[in-house]
Design an enzyme around this catalytic site. Sequence first.
Site, PDB file in Angstrom:
ATOM      1  N   HIS A   7      20.754  35.821  91.489  1.00 27.44           N
ATOM      2  CA  HIS A   7      21.005  36.848  90.478  1.00 27.44           C
ATOM      3  C   HIS A   7      22.309  37.564  90.785  1.00 27.44           C
ATOM      4  O   HIS A   7      22.579  37.931  91.921  1.00 27.44           O
ATOM      5  CB  HIS A   7      19.855  37.858  90.466  1.00 27.44           C
ATOM      6  CG  HIS A   7      20.131  39.076  89.641  1.00 27.44           C
ATOM      7  ND1 HIS A   7      20.595  40.252  90.173  1.00 27.44           N
ATOM      8  CD2 HIS A   7      20.032  39.289  88.315  1.00 27.44           C
ATOM      9  CE1 HIS A   7      20.749  41.147  89.222  1.00 27.44           C
ATOM     10  NE2 HIS A   7      20.417  40.587  88.081  1.00 27.44           N
ATOM     11  N   HIS A   9      26.452  38.980  88.864  1.00 30.38           N
ATOM     12  CA  HIS A   9      27.462  38.893  87.808  1.00 30.38           C
ATOM     13  C   HIS A   9      28.322  37.658  88.067  1.00 30.38           C
ATOM     14  O   HIS A   9      29.296  37.711  88.816  1.00 30.38           O
ATOM     15  CB  HIS A   9      28.316  40.157  87.795  1.00 30.38           C
ATOM     16  CG  HIS A   9      27.532  41.404  87.523  1.00 30.38           C
ATOM     17  ND1 HIS A   9      26.902  41.633  86.321  1.00 30.38           N
ATOM     18  CD2 HIS A   9      27.256  42.476  88.311  1.00 30.38           C
ATOM     19  CE1 HIS A   9      26.291  42.807  86.365  1.00 30.38           C
ATOM     20  NE2 HIS A   9      26.484  43.329  87.556  1.00 30.38           N
TER      21      HIS A   9
END
EC number: 2.8.2.-
Length: 223
Positions: A7, A9
């Site tokens: 997980h 960006h």
Amino acid sequence: MKPGFYHGHVSYLDFAKFGVKKKPIYINVIRDPIERLVSYYYFLRFGDDYRPGLRRRKQGDKKTFDECVAEGGSDCAPEKLWLQIPFFCGHSSECWNVGSRWAMDQAKYNLINEYFLVGVTEELEDFIMLLEAALPRFFRGATELYRTGKKSHLRKTTEKKLPTKQTIAKLQQSDIWKMENEFYEFALEQFQFIRAHAVREKDGDLYILAQNFFYEKIYPKSN
């Protein structure tokens, strides 16, 4: 350990370029472009309720988002809206060329062809329900946790002030907003289509339909 869950960006990365035969399952969530920018603007100044004591980069700046837009500030400039398209587009330099039509087309292509599911924050519960139904190995119990839990995992920006209609209208005049909003609407339409056709709800649970294609019966033309 497998299976693994990563997980963060991360812009879309085509693992096939690196000889990976079994590519990972991509999922993502996007947000209304202006709401995202407003939230990030105040996050840089006041942080969130997850780590309230952490000093942020713009801490001490009391200027509101409305004032920033009125003065033409850099932190609220339309160029700051260009974020969700390049992340879905990938690592090509053209992806990060603000206002690139090629980047948006590539982002749409990747969303349809490379992402298992892309949700929107405005319909987060439905997104979680779909994930639990489709990937129970990872998300079993997620819907119940979302409904009954304290939602401590959902961060909220501190001291966020909603922009005025005038501010929103000014940002919406930008071609950059028009492109980012077009991409957002495209993702929303795709999500709602999947929700309507790929699952059925029964007794509060979602079930994935076996059919993953759509067709119409074709009849010969009558003379």
